[in-house]
Design a protein around this motif. Structure first.
Motif, short mmCIF file in Angstrom:
data_model
loop_
_atom_site.label_atom_id
_atom_site.label_comp_id
_atom_site.label_asym_id
_atom_site.label_seq_id
_atom_site.Cartn_x
_atom_site.Cartn_y
_atom_site.Cartn_z
N VAL A 105 -3.44 7.52 -11.77
CA VAL A 105 -2.89 8.06 -10.44
C VAL A 105 -4.34 7.72 -9.62
CG1 VAL A 105 -2.83 10.29 -9.15
CG2 VAL A 105 -1.51 9.93 -11.20
N TRP A 106 -5.46 7.90 -10.04
CA TRP A 106 -6.58 7.42 -9.36
C TRP A 106 -6.64 5.98 -8.88
CZ3 TRP A 106 -9.18 10.40 -6.14
CH2 TRP A 106 -9.26 11.67 -6.30
N LYS A 107 -6.29 4.95 -9.96
CA LYS A 107 -6.25 3.66 -9.75
C LYS A 107 -5.09 3.24 -8.70
CE LYS A 107 -5.88 -0.63 -12.33
NZ LYS A 107 -5.28 -1.31 -13.66
N GLU A 108 -3.91 3.67 -8.88
CA GLU A 108 -2.96 3.73 -7.82
C GLU A 108 -3.40 4.12 -6.27
OE1 GLU A 108 0.33 5.55 -9.40
OE2 GLU A 108 0.77 4.42 -11.08
N GLU A 109 -4.26 5.10 -6.47
CA GLU A 109 -4.62 5.52 -4.90
C GLU A 109 -5.60 4.57 -4.34
OE1 GLU A 109 -5.03 7.84 -1.76
OE2 GLU A 109 -3.45 8.04 -2.90
N ALA A 110 -6.65 4.25 -5.42
CA ALA A 110 -7.61 3.27 -4.94
C ALA A 110 -6.95 1.80 -4.50
CB ALA A 110 -8.48 2.90 -6.15
N GLU A 111 -5.92 1.36 -5.24
CA GLU A 111 -5.27 0.27 -4.93
C GLU A 111 -4.50 0.45 -3.50
OE1 GLU A 111 -2.68 -0.47 -8.03
OE2 GLU A 111 -4.37 -1.35 -9.14
N ALA A 112 -4.09 1.60 -3.18
CA ALA A 112 -3.40 1.80 -1.84
C ALA A 112 -4.40 1.72 -0.81
CB ALA A 112 -2.70 3.15 -2.14
N GLN A 113 -5.52 2.37 -1.19
CA GLN A 113 -6.65 2.49 0.08
C GLN A 113 -7.05 1.17 0.21
OE1 GLN A 113 -7.37 4.86 1.74
NE2 GLN A 113 -6.11 6.38 0.84
N LYS A 114 -7.35 0.48 -0.76
CA LYS A 114 -7.83 -0.93 -0.71
C LYS A 114 -6.88 -1.94 0.19
CE LYS A 114 -9.46 -4.99 -2.91
NZ LYS A 114 -9.19 -6.06 -1.79
N THR A 115 -5.38 -1.75 -0.29
CA THR A 115 -4.52 -2.65 0.69
C THR A 115 -4.44 -2.03 2.20
OG1 THR A 115 -3.21 -2.57 -1.35
CG2 THR A 115 -2.03 -2.71 0.94
N ARG A 116 -4.73 -0.77 2.45
CA ARG A 116 -4.82 -0.16 3.74
C ARG A 116 -5.95 -0.80 4.54
NH1 ARG A 116 -7.21 4.44 6.35
NH2 ARG A 116 -5.90 5.13 8.01
N ALA A 117 -7.21 -0.58 3.65
CA ALA A 117 -8.36 -1.25 4.49
C ALA A 117 -8.39 -2.83 4.78
CB ALA A 117 -9.56 -1.15 3.60
N ASP A 118 -7.71 -3.40 3.79
CA ASP A 118 -7.50 -4.82 3.97
C ASP A 118 -6.61 -5.14 5.44
OD1 ASP A 118 -9.09 -5.50 2.12
OD2 ASP A 118 -7.32 -5.77 0.60
N ARG A 119 -5.56 -4.14 5.49
CA ARG A 119 -4.55 -4.37 6.69
C ARG A 119 -5.19 -4.05 7.86
NH1 ARG A 119 -0.98 -1.00 5.24
NH2 ARG A 119 -1.72 0.91 6.78
N LEU A 120 -6.25 -2.74 7.91
CA LEU A 120 -7.19 -2.61 8.86
C LEU A 120 -7.91 -3.51 9.44
CD1 LEU A 120 -7.45 1.06 8.26
CD2 LEU A 120 -5.99 0.25 10.16
#
Length: 88
Positions: free
Chosen positions: A34-49
């Motif tokens: 769960v934490w790994k998936e959350e970290a990946e989602a946050q990284k994707t969001r940060a890359d998009r921003l």
């Protein structure tokens, strides 16, 4: 209490402990996923921003260049008006 009964209880106790260890391991693995998936989602969001920010900077640079060109054209056509507009 004889040795056979003692070994039976020990076997049951070992089985229960093993089951608890397995449940704990599965829980930890699921938590890590769960934490790994959350970290990946946050990284994707940060890359998009970051990409959006870069696009905004590029657009701002183009707008500033266009404004400078418009000021140059206006100055060439009517320098007195540019002076008047800048002092207001």
């Amino acid at each position: 209490m004889n040795a056979q009964t003692l070994f039976q209880y020990a076997g049951v106790g070992t089985t229960v402990i093993a089951a608890l260890v397995m449940v704990k391991a599965v829980w930890q693995i699921n938590t890590a996923k769960v934490w790994k998936e959350e970290a990946e989602a946050q990284k994707t969001r940060a890359d998009r921003l970051q990409q959006d920010m870069q696009e905004i900077k590029e657009r701002l640079t183009r707008i500033e260049a266009e404004n400078q060109r418009l000021i140059e054209l206006l100055t060439a056509l009517d320098p007195a008006r540019v002076t008047t507009l800048r002092t207001q």
